[in-house]
Design an enzyme around this catalytic site. Structure first.
Site, PDB file in Angstrom:
ATOM      1  N   THR A  28       0.816  -1.222   0.000  1.00  0.00           N
ATOM      2  CA  THR A  28       0.000   0.000   0.000  1.00  0.00           C
ATOM      3  C   THR A  28       0.845   1.265   0.000  1.00  0.00           C
ATOM      4  O   THR A  28       0.318   2.342  -0.237  1.00  0.00           O
ATOM      5  CB  THR A  28      -0.947   0.061   1.224  1.00  0.00           C
ATOM      6  OG1 THR A  28      -0.160   0.134   2.409  1.00  0.00           O
ATOM      7  CG2 THR A  28      -1.868  -1.145   1.292  1.00  0.00           C
ATOM      8  N   GLY A 113      13.722  -9.543   1.921  1.00  0.00           N
ATOM      9  CA  GLY A 113      12.555  -8.726   2.251  1.00  0.00           C
ATOM     10  C   GLY A 113      12.694  -8.014   3.587  1.00  0.00           C
ATOM     11  O   GLY A 113      11.726  -7.442   4.088  1.00  0.00           O
ATOM     12  N   LEU A 114      13.883  -8.025   4.179  1.00  0.00           N
ATOM     13  CA  LEU A 114      14.079  -7.328   5.455  1.00  0.00           C
ATOM     14  C   LEU A 114      14.789  -5.987   5.249  1.00  0.00           C
ATOM     15  O   LEU A 114      15.240  -5.360   6.183  1.00  0.00           O
ATOM     16  CB  LEU A 114      14.844  -8.214   6.436  1.00  0.00           C
ATOM     17  CG  LEU A 114      14.071  -9.482   6.829  1.00  0.00           C
ATOM     18  CD1 LEU A 114      14.904 -10.367   7.741  1.00  0.00           C
ATOM     19  CD2 LEU A 114      12.753  -9.128   7.515  1.00  0.00           C
ATOM     20  N   ASP A 161      10.549   1.716   3.617  1.00  0.00           N
ATOM     21  CA  ASP A 161      11.737   1.006   4.107  1.00  0.00           C
ATOM     22  C   ASP A 161      12.742   1.974   4.720  1.00  0.00           C
ATOM     23  O   ASP A 161      13.308   1.730   5.780  1.00  0.00           O
ATOM     24  CB  ASP A 161      12.433   0.260   2.962  1.00  0.00           C
ATOM     25  CG  ASP A 161      11.557  -0.820   2.370  1.00  0.00           C
ATOM     26  OD1 ASP A 161      10.486  -1.091   2.951  1.00  0.00           O
ATOM     27  OD2 ASP A 161      11.934  -1.377   1.326  1.00  0.00           O
ATOM     28  N   TYR A 210       4.541  -7.112  -9.360  1.00  0.00           N
ATOM     29  CA  TYR A 210       4.421  -5.793  -8.724  1.00  0.00           C
ATOM     30  C   TYR A 210       4.014  -4.742  -9.750  1.00  0.00           C
ATOM     31  O   TYR A 210       3.093  -3.957  -9.530  1.00  0.00           O
ATOM     32  CB  TYR A 210       5.777  -5.462  -8.100  1.00  0.00           C
ATOM     33  CG  TYR A 210       5.963  -4.047  -7.614  1.00  0.00           C
ATOM     34  CD1 TYR A 210       5.568  -3.678  -6.332  1.00  0.00           C
ATOM     35  CD2 TYR A 210       6.573  -3.086  -8.418  1.00  0.00           C
ATOM     36  CE1 TYR A 210       5.763  -2.383  -5.877  1.00  0.00           C
ATOM     37  CE2 TYR A 210       6.776  -1.796  -7.971  1.00  0.00           C
ATOM     38  CZ  TYR A 210       6.370  -1.448  -6.705  1.00  0.00           C
ATOM     39  OH  TYR A 210       6.565  -0.166  -6.262  1.00  0.00           O
TER      40      TYR A 210
HETATM   41  P1  ADP Z   1      16.300  -6.352   0.555  1.00  0.00           P
HETATM   42  O1  ADP Z   1      16.336  -4.871   0.690  1.00  0.00           O
HETATM   43  O2  ADP Z   1      14.936  -6.929   0.815  1.00  0.00           O
HETATM   44  O3  ADP Z   1      17.331  -7.059   1.366  1.00  0.00           O
HETATM   45  P2  ADP Z   1      17.029  -5.687  -2.131  1.00  0.00           P
HETATM   46  O4  ADP Z   1      17.091  -6.479  -3.379  1.00  0.00           O
HETATM   47  O5  ADP Z   1      16.210  -4.456  -2.101  1.00  0.00           O
HETATM   48  O6  ADP Z   1      16.592  -6.702  -0.965  1.00  0.00           O
HETATM   49  O7  ADP Z   1      18.486  -5.229  -1.691  1.00  0.00           O
HETATM   50  C1  ADP Z   1      19.544  -6.161  -1.651  1.00  0.00           C
HETATM   51  C2  ADP Z   1      20.771  -5.547  -2.308  1.00  0.00           C
HETATM   52  O8  ADP Z   1      21.285  -4.489  -1.473  1.00  0.00           O
HETATM   53  C3  ADP Z   1      21.906  -6.534  -2.433  1.00  0.00           C
HETATM   54  O9  ADP Z   1      21.786  -7.305  -3.615  1.00  0.00           O
HETATM   55  C4  ADP Z   1      23.106  -5.596  -2.468  1.00  0.00           C
HETATM   56  O10 ADP Z   1      23.276  -5.022  -3.743  1.00  0.00           O
HETATM   57  C5  ADP Z   1      22.693  -4.464  -1.528  1.00  0.00           C
HETATM   58  N1  ADP Z   1      23.201  -4.713  -0.154  1.00  0.00           N
HETATM   59  C6  ADP Z   1      22.497  -4.693   0.983  1.00  0.00           C
HETATM   60  N2  ADP Z   1      23.287  -4.948   2.056  1.00  0.00           N
HETATM   61  C7  ADP Z   1      24.533  -5.121   1.591  1.00  0.00           C
HETATM   62  C8  ADP Z   1      25.812  -5.425   2.175  1.00  0.00           C
HETATM   63  N3  ADP Z   1      25.958  -5.602   3.495  1.00  0.00           N
HETATM   64  N4  ADP Z   1      26.885  -5.545   1.352  1.00  0.00           N
HETATM   65  C9  ADP Z   1      26.741  -5.374   0.038  1.00  0.00           C
HETATM   66  N5  ADP Z   1      25.587  -5.100  -0.572  1.00  0.00           N
HETATM   67  C10 ADP Z   1      24.483  -4.968   0.177  1.00  0.00           C
HETATM   68 MG    MG Z   2      15.273  -3.461  -0.525  1.00  0.00          MG
END
Ligand code: ADP
Ligand code: MG
Length: 360
Positions: A28, A113-114, A161, A210
């Site tokens: 939402t 998703g966290l 987020d 989505y």
């Molecule tokens: P979510 O936000 O749900 O975890 P996303 O696909 O939105 O999933 O974000 C994940 C991406 O964020 C990873 O693929 C990477 O590019 C980046 N990322 C997040 N945390 C890290 C980290 N600690 N080191 C490197 N990249 C990170």
């Molecule tokens: Mg994300």
């Protein structure tokens, strides 16, 4: 490898930001609606130092990967795009950012998703604020973080987020109006804690699903003559729509009303019922669940000590969130995962974390 080993000197400063889970108000936030996220114990730490060669250098401990930015006119891909984006949106806002060495480490599971992405952005921006004494507040940090993700990582995300990572903590829920950014911090329901279990099913169809849902709801809003579905409060109004627009709008309007009910103050039992109703709505009206998530949520809902459970995040796979009796989450998770994995799936607990430290 630590900062010193990668860059040959200690960092100047460091900052942290948590991941988040959304308890109610799913799918939402991109219709200007209300959401109820909370921070999770796992967090991301970003350490900063000045670079002496005129280039940015980014290192992720989790990926064991270093990216050197040789050309600032070219946006890097992967994890570097989030950090580069944070630097660039600040520059565009008029702040002068020097060349930096950036070291990232995190206990937030990535891509589950966290919101590890928001944790990375908010931790980066907090560290930059500290290093350079930038006069920006926590809401601006969330807004810069969202701009970085949209403009540089290419993800059309809402503001939830980043606001959750910037403003929420693990003891409270953040009520957020995503249109006005009006917010209220409320304690978690009495005698309750959060349990997040991953379904083990990747969110492969999430982005196409989505985009399709988003187009449907925008069409529904146009047909009903409102700016966004947020402007509809009476669910009967959605009956004027044809299917599947009616079901999609029904989800958004009822989900909004569930969040507003929580705002009035509810018991843990009622909060749980609203989460169960949210899952049914995401499954039947918004149609973003999959059999694995339905199974996992069904097992959770039948388990003693669980107030309520639903899928969380984009859907099409990913995680479930449950509100459970205090201090029972690990026992409940063991019991639920035994049944779920016996049904042929491969679930795992994400929150509370089973690791030794969430401190990253
Ligand atoms: P979510 O936000 O749900 O975890 P996303 O696909 O939105 O999933 O974000 C994940 C991406 O964020 C990873 O693929 C990477 O590019 C980046 N990322 C997040 N945390 C890290 C980290 N600690 N080191 C490197 N990249 C990170
Ligand atoms: Mg994300």
């Amino acid at each position: 490898m630590d900062f010193q080993q990668v860059f040959g000197k200690p960092p100047e400063t460091q900052a942290k930001a948590p991941g988040r889970v959304n308890l109610l108000g799913e799918h939402t936030d991109y219709y200007d609606c209300f959401v109820l996220p909370t921070a999770i114990p796992q967090c991301t730490t970003v350490q900063l130092g000045f670079s002496s060669d005129g280039q940015h250098h980014f290192y992720s401990e989790n990926l064991n990967e270093q990216v050197n930015i040789l050309d600032i006119n070219h946006t890097p891909s992967g994890f570097a795009s989030y950090i580069f984006g944070c630097i660039e949106v600040l520059q565009k806002a008029g702040y002068i950012i020097p060349s930096l060495c950036v070291y990232v480490k995190s206990s937030v599971p990535m891509g589950s998703g966290l919101s590890s992405s928001a944790a990375l952005e908010v931790a980066t921006l907090r560290a930059l604020r500290q290093l350079l004494n930038l006069p920006i507040d926590d809401v601006e940090i969330a807004q810069f973080a969202q701009q970085a993700e949209i403009q540089y990582a290419g993800v059309q995300c809402g503001i939830m987020d980043q606001m959750a990572s910037s403003l929420a903590d693990t003891e409270h829920i953040l009520f957020l109006d995503t249109r006005t950014l009006e917010r209220r911090v409320m304690p978690l329901p009495n005698n309750a804690e959060i349990l997040v279990i991953d379904s083990g099913v990747p969110r492969t169809l999430a982005s196409s699903g989505y985009n399709q849902r988003r187009a449907e709801c925008e069409e529904a809003a146009r047909s009903l003559g409102v700016k966004a579905l947020r402007d509809i409060t009476d669910v009967n109004v959605t009956k004027a729509l044809t299917q599947p627009l009616q079901r999609r709008a029904h989800h958004v309007v009822t989900e909004n009303n569930r969040v507003l009910e929580v705002l009035q103050g509810v018991t843990s039992e009622r909060f749980g019922e609203l989460m169960n109703a949210s899952h049914a709505s995401l499954r039947d009206d918004y149609e973003v669940s999959v059999p694995a998530l339905d199974k996992l949520v069904e097992i959770l809902q039948k388990t003693e000590g669980v107030f309520g459970a639903r899928l969380t995040g984009a859907g099409f796979g990913g995680a479930s969130v449950a509100l459970v009796r205090s201090r029972q989450s690990k026992g409940i998770a063991t019991h639920v995962l035994e049944q779920y994995n016996q049904a042929g799936y491969n679930g795992r607990i994400l929150v509370p974390s089973l690791g030794l430290s969430d401190a990253a």
